[in-house]
Design an enzyme around this catalytic site. Structure first.
Site, PDB file in Angstrom:
ATOM      1  N   LYS A   1       0.833  -1.212   0.000  1.00 24.73           N
ATOM      2  CA  LYS A   1       0.000   0.000   0.000  1.00 24.73           C
ATOM      3  C   LYS A   1       0.867   1.262   0.000  1.00 24.73           C
ATOM      4  O   LYS A   1       0.674   2.156  -0.816  1.00 24.73           O
ATOM      5  CB  LYS A   1      -0.933   0.020   1.232  1.00 24.73           C
TER       6      LYS A   1
ATOM      7  N   ARG B   1      -9.932   0.573   8.547  1.00 25.68           N
ATOM      8  CA  ARG B   1      -9.580  -0.818   8.832  1.00 25.68           C
ATOM      9  C   ARG B   1     -10.714  -1.549   9.530  1.00 25.68           C
ATOM     10  O   ARG B   1     -10.558  -2.725   9.844  1.00 25.68           O
ATOM     11  CB  ARG B   1      -8.359  -0.848   9.749  1.00 25.68           C
TER      12      ARG B   1
ATOM     13  N   ARG C   1      11.280  -5.450   5.661  1.00 25.10           N
ATOM     14  CA  ARG C   1      11.016  -4.043   5.294  1.00 25.10           C
ATOM     15  C   ARG C   1      11.929  -3.118   6.102  1.00 25.10           C
ATOM     16  O   ARG C   1      12.130  -3.312   7.290  1.00 25.10           O
ATOM     17  CB  ARG C   1       9.552  -3.704   5.603  1.00 25.10           C
TER      18      ARG C   1
ATOM     19  N   ARG D   1      10.831  -1.248  11.619  1.00 26.56           N
ATOM     20  CA  ARG D   1       9.678  -0.950  12.480  1.00 26.56           C
ATOM     21  C   ARG D   1       9.553  -1.957  13.626  1.00 26.56           C
ATOM     22  O   ARG D   1       9.714  -3.163  13.421  1.00 26.56           O
ATOM     23  CB  ARG D   1       8.399  -0.977  11.643  1.00 26.56           C
TER      24      ARG D   1
ATOM     25  N   ARG E   1      -1.174  -9.194  13.142  1.00 26.78           N
ATOM     26  CA  ARG E   1      -1.801  -8.223  12.229  1.00 26.78           C
ATOM     27  C   ARG E   1      -2.553  -8.921  11.101  1.00 26.78           C
ATOM     28  O   ARG E   1      -3.618  -8.466  10.685  1.00 26.78           O
ATOM     29  CB  ARG E   1      -0.746  -7.264  11.675  1.00 26.78           C
TER      30      ARG E   1
HETATM   31  P1  ADP Z   1       1.005  -1.792   7.546  1.00 25.79           P
HETATM   32  O1  ADP Z   1       1.642  -0.825   6.572  1.00 25.79           O
HETATM   33  O2  ADP Z   1       1.974  -2.847   7.963  1.00 25.79           O
HETATM   34  O3  ADP Z   1      -0.313  -2.291   7.052  1.00 25.79           O
HETATM   35  P2  ADP Z   1       0.318   0.545   9.124  1.00 25.79           P
HETATM   36  O4  ADP Z   1       1.550   1.367   9.052  1.00 25.79           O
HETATM   37  O5  ADP Z   1      -0.830   0.914   8.250  1.00 25.79           O
HETATM   38  O6  ADP Z   1       0.725  -0.987   8.898  1.00 25.79           O
HETATM   39  O7  ADP Z   1      -0.236   0.494  10.617  1.00 25.79           O
HETATM   40  C1  ADP Z   1       0.635   0.180  11.704  1.00 25.79           C
HETATM   41  C2  ADP Z   1      -0.190  -0.023  12.960  1.00 25.79           C
HETATM   42  O8  ADP Z   1      -0.883   1.207  13.273  1.00 25.79           O
HETATM   43  C3  ADP Z   1      -1.318  -1.068  12.867  1.00 25.79           C
HETATM   44  O9  ADP Z   1      -0.844  -2.393  13.126  1.00 25.79           O
HETATM   45  C4  ADP Z   1      -2.269  -0.567  13.956  1.00 25.79           C
HETATM   46  O10 ADP Z   1      -1.797  -0.874  15.256  1.00 25.79           O
HETATM   47  C5  ADP Z   1      -2.182   0.946  13.786  1.00 25.79           C
HETATM   48  N1  ADP Z   1      -3.190   1.449  12.805  1.00 25.79           N
HETATM   49  C6  ADP Z   1      -2.919   2.087  11.623  1.00 25.79           C
HETATM   50  N2  ADP Z   1      -4.046   2.420  10.992  1.00 25.79           N
HETATM   51  C7  ADP Z   1      -5.062   1.981  11.774  1.00 25.79           C
HETATM   52  C8  ADP Z   1      -6.479   2.006  11.650  1.00 25.79           C
HETATM   53  N3  ADP Z   1      -7.079   2.562  10.572  1.00 25.79           N
HETATM   54  N4  ADP Z   1      -7.217   1.460  12.647  1.00 25.79           N
HETATM   55  C9  ADP Z   1      -6.640   0.912  13.733  1.00 25.79           C
HETATM   56  N5  ADP Z   1      -5.308   0.834  13.916  1.00 25.79           N
HETATM   57  C10 ADP Z   1      -4.520   1.366  12.944  1.00 25.79           C
HETATM   58  P1  ADP Z   2       2.118  -1.886   3.241  1.00 28.10           P
HETATM   59  O1  ADP Z   2       2.096  -0.372   3.241  1.00 28.10           O
HETATM   60  O2  ADP Z   2       0.937  -2.469   2.534  1.00 28.10           O
HETATM   61  O3  ADP Z   2       2.312  -2.468   4.606  1.00 28.10           O
HETATM   62  P2  ADP Z   2       4.738  -1.583   1.932  1.00 28.10           P
HETATM   63  O4  ADP Z   2       4.477  -0.733   0.742  1.00 28.10           O
HETATM   64  O5  ADP Z   2       5.423  -0.951   3.101  1.00 28.10           O
HETATM   65  O6  ADP Z   2       3.388  -2.351   2.379  1.00 28.10           O
HETATM   66  O7  ADP Z   2       5.608  -2.845   1.419  1.00 28.10           O
HETATM   67  C1  ADP Z   2       6.018  -3.867   2.319  1.00 28.10           C
HETATM   68  C2  ADP Z   2       7.421  -4.351   1.944  1.00 28.10           C
HETATM   69  O8  ADP Z   2       7.360  -5.071   0.711  1.00 28.10           O
HETATM   70  C3  ADP Z   2       8.448  -3.248   1.745  1.00 28.10           C
HETATM   71  O9  ADP Z   2       9.708  -3.708   2.196  1.00 28.10           O
HETATM   72  C4  ADP Z   2       8.452  -3.026   0.228  1.00 28.10           C
HETATM   73  O10 ADP Z   2       9.727  -2.564  -0.236  1.00 28.10           O
HETATM   74  C5  ADP Z   2       8.168  -4.436  -0.289  1.00 28.10           C
HETATM   75  N1  ADP Z   2       7.367  -4.451  -1.526  1.00 28.10           N
HETATM   76  C6  ADP Z   2       6.329  -3.644  -1.873  1.00 28.10           C
HETATM   77  N2  ADP Z   2       5.825  -3.988  -3.083  1.00 28.10           N
HETATM   78  C7  ADP Z   2       6.535  -5.069  -3.490  1.00 28.10           C
HETATM   79  C8  ADP Z   2       6.503  -5.911  -4.660  1.00 28.10           C
HETATM   80  N3  ADP Z   2       5.604  -5.700  -5.646  1.00 28.10           N
HETATM   81  N4  ADP Z   2       7.386  -6.922  -4.743  1.00 28.10           N
HETATM   82  C9  ADP Z   2       8.291  -7.136  -3.746  1.00 28.10           C
HETATM   83  N5  ADP Z   2       8.377  -6.388  -2.618  1.00 28.10           N
HETATM   84  C10 ADP Z   2       7.522  -5.370  -2.494  1.00 28.10           C
END
Ligand code: ADP
Ligand code: ADP
Length: 206
Positions: A13, A87, A126, A152, A163
């Site tokens: 994302k 979410r 990551r 992270r 998660r």
């Molecule tokens: P990821 O990129 O791995 O999906 P995020 O960076 O979006 O994770 O979120 C990290 C953490 O922040 C989540 O595991 C949760 O604890 C909290 N969080 C983020 N967005 C939300 C949301 N919309 N509702 C509830 N918790 C959230």
């Molecule tokens: P999210 O915001 O959904 O949690 P991220 O964009 O942070 O996901 O991506 C999670 C991890 O996967 C990062 O280390 C990123 O560099 C890697 N990544 C993202 N897209 C791809 C892809 N298409 N193929 C391989 N690795 C990817």
């Protein structure tokens, strides 16, 4: 255009949001990033830090409040990309109501689909540049030598499993919510980053 990006942790994302926001000229509103910035500034209550670190969700009213404040800022007048929010179904309903109050709505919700076995590797390896927020991956997109990257606190295998479980139990219900609203597009998130970007832009029709 107001766009929602949905998908499990590690789906890509944040990575895809950067390209789409640049192309559409809209800001990326990531509740995860906002919460982490608030934590880094020492402003996040300990209970919320604990929830984040262990892979739990923070309460709906907290994230709804954060997004409610953020969409009032002037850069959101032309739309925004909501990354990692909503979410839960109550968050989706609250977002709909906040936009409706401004005569707006979610135009497209993109669900980025990636099988769970790939998500553990994507999240545990990551790394994020402390200064620029650029997202790297130790295997697929390694940071350049000398980059100041962080791992992270919640990107441990244990937290990612929690998660993924929260995603399956709670967040996945937001997909039918947008499907019923007629705005859902599913995108295959497996493949090179550039390939996925093409699919996302095609789904957005841009
Ligand atoms: P990821 O990129 O791995 O999906 P995020 O960076 O979006 O994770 O979120 C990290 C953490 O922040 C989540 O595991 C949760 O604890 C909290 N969080 C983020 N967005 C939300 C949301 N919309 N509702 C509830 N918790 C959230
Ligand atoms: P999210 O915001 O959904 O949690 P991220 O964009 O942070 O996901 O991506 C999670 C991890 O996967 C990062 O280390 C990123 O560099 C890697 N990544 C993202 N897209 C791809 C892809 N298409 N193929 C391989 N690795 C990817």
């Amino acid at each position: 255009m107001n766009v929602v990006f949905m998908g499990p942790p590690g789906a890509g994302k944040g990575t895809q949001a950067k390209f789409v926001c640049e192309k559409l000229g809209i800001p990326q509103l990531s509740t995860g990033d906002i919460l982490r910035a608030s934590n880094a500034a020492g402003k996040l209550p300990a209970a919320l830090v604990q929830a984040m670190d262990t892979g739990g969700l923070v309460p709906d009213d907290v994230v709804i409040g954060l997004i409610g404040d953020r969409i009032n800022e002037s850069d959101c007048v032309g739309g925004a990309l909501f990354d990692g929010f909503p979410r839960t179904v109550p968050q989706a309903e609250a977002l709909g109501a906040m936009l409706a109050a401004r005569g707006l709505k979610i135009d497209i919700a993109i669900a980025i689909e990636v099988p769970s076995d790939l998500l553990i590797e994507r999240t545990v390896l990551r790394r994020t540049d402390k200064r620029t927020g650029q997202i790297y991956h130790l295997k697929y997109n390694p940071p350049p030598p000398g980059a100041d990257v962080v791992h992270r606190a919640d990107d441990t295998e244990e937290s990612v499993r929690t998660r993924l479980d929260a995603y399956a139990r709670v967040t996945s219900a937001v997909i039918p919510f947008y499907e019923e609203a007629g705005v859902l597009k599913r995108v295959d998130g497996v493949g090179a980053v550039g390939e996925v970007t093409k699919r996302v832009l095609a789904a957005l029709g841009v």
